[in-house]
Design a protein around this motif. Sequence first.
Motif, PDB file in Angstrom:
ATOM      1  N   SER A 281      43.649  15.237  50.558  1.00  0.00           N
ATOM      2  CA  SER A 281      45.055  14.893  50.388  1.00  0.00           C
ATOM      3  C   SER A 281      45.357  14.364  48.990  1.00  0.00           C
ATOM      4  CB  SER A 281      45.463  13.849  51.422  1.00  0.00           C
ATOM      5  OG  SER A 281      46.807  13.478  51.252  1.00  0.00           O
ATOM      6  N   CYS A 282      44.664  13.295  48.580  1.00  0.00           N
ATOM      7  CA  CYS A 282      44.967  12.673  47.285  1.00  0.00           C
ATOM      8  C   CYS A 282      44.016  13.107  46.178  1.00  0.00           C
ATOM      9  CB  CYS A 282      44.944  11.157  47.406  1.00  0.00           C
ATOM     10  SG  CYS A 282      43.298  10.470  47.708  1.00  0.00           S
ATOM     11  N   LYS A 283      42.985  13.885  46.496  1.00  0.00           N
ATOM     12  CA  LYS A 283      42.019  14.439  45.536  1.00  0.00           C
ATOM     13  C   LYS A 283      41.089  13.389  44.923  1.00  0.00           C
ATOM     14  CE  LYS A 283      43.866  18.439  46.128  1.00  0.00           C
ATOM     15  NZ  LYS A 283      43.556  19.006  47.389  1.00  0.00           N
ATOM     16  N   LYS A 284      40.970  12.207  45.557  1.00  0.00           N
ATOM     17  CA  LYS A 284      39.998  11.226  45.084  1.00  0.00           C
ATOM     18  C   LYS A 284      38.622  11.630  45.591  1.00  0.00           C
ATOM     19  CE  LYS A 284      43.045   7.243  44.769  1.00  0.00           C
ATOM     20  NZ  LYS A 284      43.327   5.893  45.297  1.00  0.00           N
ATOM     21  N   ILE A 285      37.594  11.157  44.883  1.00  0.00           N
ATOM     22  CA  ILE A 285      36.218  11.414  45.295  1.00  0.00           C
ATOM     23  C   ILE A 285      35.459  10.091  45.341  1.00  0.00           C
ATOM     24  CG2 ILE A 285      36.193  13.765  44.388  1.00  0.00           C
ATOM     25  CD1 ILE A 285      34.612  12.711  42.001  1.00  0.00           C
TER      26      ILE A 285
ATOM     27  N   GLN B  82      28.637   4.477  44.072  1.00  0.00           N
ATOM     28  CA  GLN B  82      28.613   3.268  44.897  1.00  0.00           C
ATOM     29  C   GLN B  82      29.422   3.411  46.184  1.00  0.00           C
ATOM     30  OE1 GLN B  82      29.356   2.952  41.383  1.00  0.00           O
ATOM     31  NE2 GLN B  82      27.126   2.752  41.168  1.00  0.00           N
ATOM     32  N   GLY B  83      30.037   4.572  46.382  1.00  0.00           N
ATOM     33  CA  GLY B  83      30.797   4.826  47.600  1.00  0.00           C
ATOM     34  C   GLY B  83      32.270   4.468  47.526  1.00  0.00           C
ATOM     35  N   TYR B  84      32.758   4.094  46.326  1.00  0.00           N
ATOM     36  CA  TYR B  84      34.177   3.770  46.166  1.00  0.00           C
ATOM     37  C   TYR B  84      34.977   5.030  45.890  1.00  0.00           C
ATOM     38  CZ  TYR B  84      32.642  -1.072  45.695  1.00  0.00           C
ATOM     39  OH  TYR B  84      32.091  -2.297  45.919  1.00  0.00           O
ATOM     40  N   TRP B  85      36.201   5.076  46.421  1.00  0.00           N
ATOM     41  CA  TRP B  85      37.087   6.209  46.177  1.00  0.00           C
ATOM     42  C   TRP B  85      37.773   6.029  44.836  1.00  0.00           C
ATOM     43  CZ3 TRP B  85      37.068  10.476  49.037  1.00  0.00           C
ATOM     44  CH2 TRP B  85      36.562  10.408  50.333  1.00  0.00           C
ATOM     45  N   ILE B  86      37.654   7.012  43.943  1.00  0.00           N
ATOM     46  CA  ILE B  86      38.303   6.967  42.635  1.00  0.00           C
ATOM     47  C   ILE B  86      38.922   8.331  42.337  1.00  0.00           C
ATOM     48  CG2 ILE B  86      36.780   5.169  41.713  1.00  0.00           C
ATOM     49  CD1 ILE B  86      35.295   7.361  40.169  1.00  0.00           C
ATOM     50  N   GLN B  87      39.871   8.319  41.410  1.00  0.00           N
ATOM     51  CA  GLN B  87      40.505   9.577  41.013  1.00  0.00           C
ATOM     52  C   GLN B  87      39.469  10.466  40.339  1.00  0.00           C
ATOM     53  OE1 GLN B  87      43.746   8.125  38.572  1.00  0.00           O
ATOM     54  NE2 GLN B  87      45.178   8.660  40.200  1.00  0.00           N
ATOM     55  N   ILE B  88      39.521  11.739  40.654  1.00  0.00           N
ATOM     56  CA  ILE B  88      38.543  12.685  40.114  1.00  0.00           C
ATOM     57  C   ILE B  88      38.603  12.725  38.581  1.00  0.00           C
ATOM     58  CG2 ILE B  88      40.023  14.710  40.336  1.00  0.00           C
ATOM     59  CD1 ILE B  88      37.391  16.232  41.163  1.00  0.00           C
ATOM     60  N   GLU B  89      39.796  12.563  38.000  1.00  0.00           N
ATOM     61  CA  GLU B  89      39.912  12.549  36.542  1.00  0.00           C
ATOM     62  C   GLU B  89      39.126  11.388  35.939  1.00  0.00           C
ATOM     63  OE1 GLU B  89      43.821  14.214  38.162  1.00  0.00           O
ATOM     64  OE2 GLU B  89      42.518  12.527  38.630  1.00  0.00           O
ATOM     65  N   ASN B  90      39.195  10.228  36.572  1.00  0.00           N
ATOM     66  CA  ASN B  90      38.443   9.067  36.083  1.00  0.00           C
ATOM     67  C   ASN B  90      36.945   9.305  36.198  1.00  0.00           C
ATOM     68  OD1 ASN B  90      40.876   7.845  35.641  1.00  0.00           O
ATOM     69  ND2 ASN B  90      40.725   6.438  37.357  1.00  0.00           N
ATOM     70  N   TYR B  91      36.518   9.854  37.314  1.00  0.00           N
ATOM     71  CA  TYR B  91      35.097  10.124  37.538  1.00  0.00           C
ATOM     72  C   TYR B  91      34.551  11.062  36.454  1.00  0.00           C
ATOM     73  CZ  TYR B  91      30.797  11.465  39.953  1.00  0.00           C
ATOM     74  OH  TYR B  91      29.482  11.699  40.274  1.00  0.00           O
TER      75      TYR B  91
ATOM     76  N   SER C 123      31.709  12.252  30.922  1.00  0.00           N
ATOM     77  CA  SER C 123      31.738  13.336  29.940  1.00  0.00           C
ATOM     78  C   SER C 123      32.726  12.997  28.831  1.00  0.00           C
ATOM     79  CB  SER C 123      32.141  14.649  30.618  1.00  0.00           C
ATOM     80  OG  SER C 123      33.493  14.584  31.016  1.00  0.00           O
ATOM     81  N   ASP C 124      32.909  13.926  27.919  1.00  0.00           N
ATOM     82  CA  ASP C 124      33.875  13.752  26.834  1.00  0.00           C
ATOM     83  C   ASP C 124      35.236  14.353  27.184  1.00  0.00           C
ATOM     84  OD1 ASP C 124      32.056  12.464  25.181  1.00  0.00           O
ATOM     85  OD2 ASP C 124      31.326  14.337  24.325  1.00  0.00           O
ATOM     86  N   VAL C 125      35.441  14.675  28.440  1.00  0.00           N
ATOM     87  CA  VAL C 125      36.689  15.304  28.874  1.00  0.00           C
ATOM     88  C   VAL C 125      37.806  14.266  28.934  1.00  0.00           C
ATOM     89  CG1 VAL C 125      37.819  16.491  30.797  1.00  0.00           C
ATOM     90  CG2 VAL C 125      35.473  17.056  30.202  1.00  0.00           C
ATOM     91  N   GLN C 126      38.964  14.627  28.397  1.00  0.00           N
ATOM     92  CA  GLN C 126      40.162  13.806  28.458  1.00  0.00           C
ATOM     93  C   GLN C 126      41.214  14.563  29.272  1.00  0.00           C
ATOM     94  OE1 GLN C 126      40.986  10.796  26.660  1.00  0.00           O
ATOM     95  NE2 GLN C 126      38.783  10.591  26.326  1.00  0.00           N
ATOM     96  N   PHE C 127      41.914  13.882  30.154  1.00  0.00           N
ATOM     97  CA  PHE C 127      42.951  14.501  30.966  1.00  0.00           C
ATOM     98  C   PHE C 127      44.325  14.001  30.538  1.00  0.00           C
ATOM     99  CE2 PHE C 127      39.243  14.842  33.644  1.00  0.00           C
ATOM    100  CZ  PHE C 127      39.394  16.072  34.248  1.00  0.00           C
ATOM    101  N   SER C 128      45.297  14.878  30.613  1.00  0.00           N
ATOM    102  CA  SER C 128      46.686  14.476  30.467  1.00  0.00           C
ATOM    103  C   SER C 128      47.366  14.864  31.772  1.00  0.00           C
ATOM    104  CB  SER C 128      47.335  15.170  29.270  1.00  0.00           C
ATOM    105  OG  SER C 128      47.366  16.560  29.484  1.00  0.00           O
ATOM    106  N   HIS C 129      48.455  14.239  32.055  1.00  0.00           N
ATOM    107  CA  HIS C 129      49.096  14.469  33.338  1.00  0.00           C
ATOM    108  C   HIS C 129      50.519  14.959  33.165  1.00  0.00           C
ATOM    109  CE1 HIS C 129      45.717  11.977  34.459  1.00  0.00           C
ATOM    110  NE2 HIS C 129      45.870  12.442  35.679  1.00  0.00           N
ATOM    111  N   GLY C 130      50.920  15.738  34.081  1.00  0.00           N
ATOM    112  CA  GLY C 130      52.274  16.232  34.179  1.00  0.00           C
ATOM    113  C   GLY C 130      52.574  16.425  35.651  1.00  0.00           C
ATOM    114  N   ILE C 131      53.714  16.982  35.908  1.00  0.00           N
ATOM    115  CA  ILE C 131      54.066  17.262  37.296  1.00  0.00           C
ATOM    116  C   ILE C 131      54.719  18.643  37.330  1.00  0.00           C
ATOM    117  CG2 ILE C 131      56.282  16.061  37.137  1.00  0.00           C
ATOM    118  CD1 ILE C 131      55.819  15.219  40.090  1.00  0.00           C
TER     119      ILE C 131
END
Length: 66
Positions: free
Chosen positions: A3-7, A11-20, A25-33
């Motif tokens: 539903s929310c795309k967290k992984i 440690q078993g905590y739910w976090i946004q996939i972009e943060n993970y 890595s050296d990947v940077q995300f930008s957001h839009g809608i």
Amino acid sequence: CSSCKKIRDDQGYWIQIENYISERSDVQFSHGICSECAKNSIPALISPDKTGVHHTFQKAPISSDR
């Protein structure tokens, strides 16, 4: 989460996939809608203005080198 795309992290905590991915890595995300999600989530952004004109989101240009 489908539903929310967290992984779950190591440690078993739910976090946004972009943060993970960004933390590992050296990947940077930008957001839009996209316009479909905006229509469902933020209807005021696409409602008609005082002139009756409907405003929509501009499509991002597609690079010709793809």
